[in-house]
Structure formats: structure tokens, C-alpha cells
Design an enzyme around this catalytic site. Sequence first.
Site, PDB file in Angstrom:
ATOM      1  N   GLU A   1       0.825  -1.208   0.000  1.00 27.85           N
ATOM      2  CA  GLU A   1       0.000   0.000   0.000  1.00 27.85           C
ATOM      3  C   GLU A   1       0.862   1.262   0.000  1.00 27.85           C
ATOM      4  O   GLU A   1       0.561   2.222  -0.724  1.00 27.85           O
ATOM      5  CB  GLU A   1      -0.919   0.029   1.229  1.00 27.85           C
ATOM      6  CG  GLU A   1      -1.872  -1.138   1.312  1.00 27.85           C
ATOM      7  CD  GLU A   1      -1.369  -2.293   2.176  1.00 27.85           C
ATOM      8  OE1 GLU A   1      -2.214  -2.925   2.837  1.00 27.85           O
ATOM      9  OE2 GLU A   1      -0.147  -2.556   2.191  1.00 27.85           O
TER      10      GLU A   1
ATOM     11  N   CYS B   1      -2.602  -2.961   7.462  1.00 28.25           N
ATOM     12  CA  CYS B   1      -2.130  -2.855   8.845  1.00 28.25           C
ATOM     13  C   CYS B   1      -2.396  -1.430   9.343  1.00 28.25           C
ATOM     14  O   CYS B   1      -2.857  -0.573   8.572  1.00 28.25           O
ATOM     15  CB  CYS B   1      -0.632  -3.177   8.884  1.00 28.25           C
ATOM     16  SG  CYS B   1       0.389  -1.847   8.173  1.00 28.25           S
TER      17      CYS B   1
ATOM     18  N   CYS C   1      -0.550   1.312   7.151  1.00 29.71           N
ATOM     19  CA  CYS C   1      -1.130   1.493   5.822  1.00 29.71           C
ATOM     20  C   CYS C   1      -2.537   2.067   5.898  1.00 29.71           C
ATOM     21  O   CYS C   1      -2.903   2.929   5.084  1.00 29.71           O
ATOM     22  CB  CYS C   1      -1.113   0.168   5.063  1.00 29.71           C
ATOM     23  SG  CYS C   1       0.569  -0.410   4.715  1.00 29.71           S
TER      24      CYS C   1
END
Length: 154
Positions: free
Chosen positions: A57, A85, A88
Site C-alpha cells: 500500500e 495494517c 497502511c
Amino acid sequence: MNDQTDVRYMAEAMKEARKAYRKRETPIGCVIVRDGKIIARGRNRRDRSGNVLAHAEIEAIRKACKKLKDWRLEGCTMYVTLEPCPMCAGAIVQARMDRLVIGTMSPKAGCAGSILNLMDVPQFNHQVPVTKGVCGDECSRMLTEFFAELRKKK
């Protein structure tokens, strides 16, 4: 977007994930779409680069910002094979992405609905609508196979 469009772009994100897989990286792939065109691609490169920031990302966001010459990614949709996560997810919100489309969820690290949902915090100045489960079985299977192979090698 319609379901077929989401499937088409998720297939492109899965291509990026397969590239990571071939390099023995955790197979996570991402594309960013604007006006019906892919403007950026990313894949996980964390192990090869030795850099915790080298997530699919982040790589795609960096490329999209460069292409658009702006840190704001309004009008963009991100397609990613695994739920982002916290790092990101925060970057997606900060970039003011219009939409996030996820292949499979990440119950141990996901922050777009699994552990937390940073996409929909009303106190933030931007919220990102999320579509989950697009090509989910395929995305999940790729990750499962990758980690099974890793365990065998150890």
C-alpha cells in the site's frame, strides 16, 4: 463501482501479490485506480528491502502521489489483497482515498475492520468506505500456500 469492475482490479492486485510470492515475499499486492485507469501498483518488499515501510500500500501510495503530483489521492480507489495494517490504514485515510477494496481480512493485524477500523473514525477529517471480500478466497489461498511453503522449508 460494480462487482465486475472490482473483480477486474483485484485481479491486477493479485498479479502484484504473485510477483511478491515469486520473490519469496509475503504475497500482498495493491493497485490504485483513478478515472478507470490504474495509476499505481505496489507489492510487498519488506524482507528484500529490509525496510518495515515497504508494504504494498505504501509503495502504491508513493507512486500515485508522484504521478498526480499531490499527496491527496481524492478520486482514487485502492484495491489490496490483504486488509491493511495500522500504518497502511492510516496512510490511506491521510491520503484521502475515496474507497478501499480488500481481498481478504487480516485478523491479527488488520485495521479496516478486523482489529480496528481506522477507515471509519468519525473524529478523523476523512473516512474511507470499505468493500471487503472481493476475490477473497483466492487472496486467502495465496497467503495460506505461501506460509505453508515457508513452514515446510524450515
